[in-house]
Design a protein around this motif. Sequence first.
Motif, PDB file in Angstrom:
ATOM      1  N   TRP A  29     -13.124   5.365   0.672  1.00  0.00           N
ATOM      2  CA  TRP A  29     -13.100   5.208  -0.800  1.00  0.00           C
ATOM      3  C   TRP A  29     -14.226   5.980  -1.465  1.00  0.00           C
ATOM      4  N   ARG A  55       0.821  -1.206   0.000  1.00  0.00           N
ATOM      5  CA  ARG A  55       0.000   0.000   0.000  1.00  0.00           C
ATOM      6  C   ARG A  55       0.863   1.267   0.000  1.00  0.00           C
ATOM      7  N   ILE A  56       0.234   2.360  -0.409  1.00  0.00           N
ATOM      8  CA  ILE A  56       0.925   3.630  -0.572  1.00  0.00           C
ATOM      9  C   ILE A  56       1.558   4.104   0.728  1.00  0.00           C
ATOM     10  N   MET A 102      -8.536  11.226  -7.679  1.00  0.00           N
ATOM     11  CA  MET A 102      -8.318   9.984  -6.925  1.00  0.00           C
ATOM     12  C   MET A 102      -9.091   8.859  -7.615  1.00  0.00           C
ATOM     13  N   ILE A 135      -5.749   9.286   2.511  1.00  0.00           N
ATOM     14  CA  ILE A 135      -5.615   9.862   1.168  1.00  0.00           C
ATOM     15  C   ILE A 135      -6.687  10.945   0.958  1.00  0.00           C
ATOM     16  N   PHE A 137      -7.565   4.895   2.449  1.00  0.00           N
ATOM     17  CA  PHE A 137      -8.374   5.895   1.731  1.00  0.00           C
ATOM     18  C   PHE A 137      -8.783   7.065   2.617  1.00  0.00           C
ATOM     19  N   ASP A 171      -5.045   0.546   0.036  1.00  0.00           N
ATOM     20  CA  ASP A 171      -4.496   1.842   0.429  1.00  0.00           C
ATOM     21  C   ASP A 171      -5.360   2.425   1.543  1.00  0.00           C
ATOM     22  N   VAL A 199      -9.703   4.751  -7.769  1.00  0.00           N
ATOM     23  CA  VAL A 199      -9.546   3.531  -6.971  1.00  0.00           C
ATOM     24  C   VAL A 199      -9.835   2.305  -7.834  1.00  0.00           C
ATOM     25  N   CYS A 225      -5.076   4.482  -6.972  1.00  0.00           N
ATOM     26  CA  CYS A 225      -4.990   3.732  -5.709  1.00  0.00           C
ATOM     27  C   CYS A 225      -5.478   2.302  -5.925  1.00  0.00           C
TER      28      CYS A 225
END
Length: 463
Positions: free
Chosen positions: A282, A210-211, A259, A248, A245, A243, A261, A232
């Motif tokens: 998300w 993951r980021i 963004m 983010i 979310f 990730d 996903v 993502c």
Amino acid sequence: MNEILKNDLDNISSILEEIKKDSIAFLNSIDEIPTSHTDQKTDSFHLMATGLGASGALDLFNSHFRKLIVSSAGPRYWGYVIGGTTPAALAGDWLTSVFDQNTQSTQGSGDISAVVELQSIKMMAELFGLPDHFNGGFVSGATLSNFTCLGVARQWAGVQSGKDIARNGMSDEIVILAATPHSSVIKSLSMLGFGSNNIVKIKADQGRERIDLFDLEQKLIEFSGKPVILTCSAGTVNTVDFDDFQAISVLKKKYSFWMHVDAAFGAFAACSDNHQHLLSGWENADSITIDCHKWMNVPYDSAIFLSRKEHQKLQVQTFQNSNAPYLGNPAENFSYLNFLPENSRRFRALPAWFSLVAYGKEGFKWIVENSIHCAMLLKNYLEASADFEVCGAVHLNVVCFALKENSKTSDFLDILNGHGKVFMTPTILDGQLCIRAAFVNFRTTKQDVDIAIQEMEEVLEGL
Ligand SMILES: *Cc1c(COP(=O)(O)O)cnc(C)c1O
């Protein structure tokens, strides 16, 4: 009418009966049908002057190819991420071909298929607990869904610097950020003219897929002033990592970016109370990709994209089918013609609509939790075994593993797949070759996991 064609039309009832019988025979033996065939030798045919008719075509197909059809829709096909077909999905799919609608407009087209498609999108958003701010449509798979979403993202990025890319071509100022993108995201970026070499890689967290949020923020600062598209992952293919979310979303408020996903199969975590937290935040995405032919157990090919209603204008700018007066004025009414890549298209929403109506929230919760349970059974076995080791974390429904004596992993997998009882695919995790078992088929039971384990032990003994 051509004589053979006329004869087929007159006998449509017996042709469908024959196909029905054949289908039932296949479905009733799907547990025993091999998951792969090592001998792929078969005949090739030339076009005949006079055809054989539908029944003749069935006979010819059955005598030459049928034995090579694998049970990819069966309970022990764990390669890639291959869903099965629920009875309701099959019913919808059969009728899609019978009805043969060309799904386009909600108004003025004279047919209801686009309305049913929009309703299916709405029900899917409800299934995933997503708010009402998304619109969407059906495409052939997550690849095309990623392509569609990133196409709109490209239009958005152009507008940030006053450019209309759909009309005037590409701008090279756009920045694409990604940590662990699916191969189809990279393919989509190639197709869209971004150039797959131009992705700016963000670090992944140590030992995760993951980021790394710190690195993401550094990149956002570095590229501030330029339009940024962040792709993502909601479910990477090896460890099904998600990730963060929520975090983010906080960054999205501070630094504006698109963004996207990719939740091809990970979206279905939303169906399970114990796992829906993985997706938290998300709903702040600009666009989302979700496959139906994976965990939803709808037959190939089917996926949806979701994009924010506020982006509808960008969506139409990207996919506007202009200069065709006979197809109507895009400004006047909603039409899929101006909303996604394809023009003519089948009534692809129907199998999903049938599934949603047939099984509801509880049905999908069961499917998802059953898959996760089966993945855990395999994981528990592997962890207790003296010969195998689990590679990486098992976050959801995919288990990666290898032989402790790793030089034998590749041969082991070839032999295992050759037996045709269970099918898995290889992958590379942290530079190491592993075997990947992905659980998404609604038919899979504990018994199937036991059968697979027995096969694995047999192969191991002979190695
Ligand atoms: C499978 C998958 C895709 C590609 O989907 P297709 O349906 O094969 O086009 C994209 N992203 C992820 C995360 C996937 O698992």
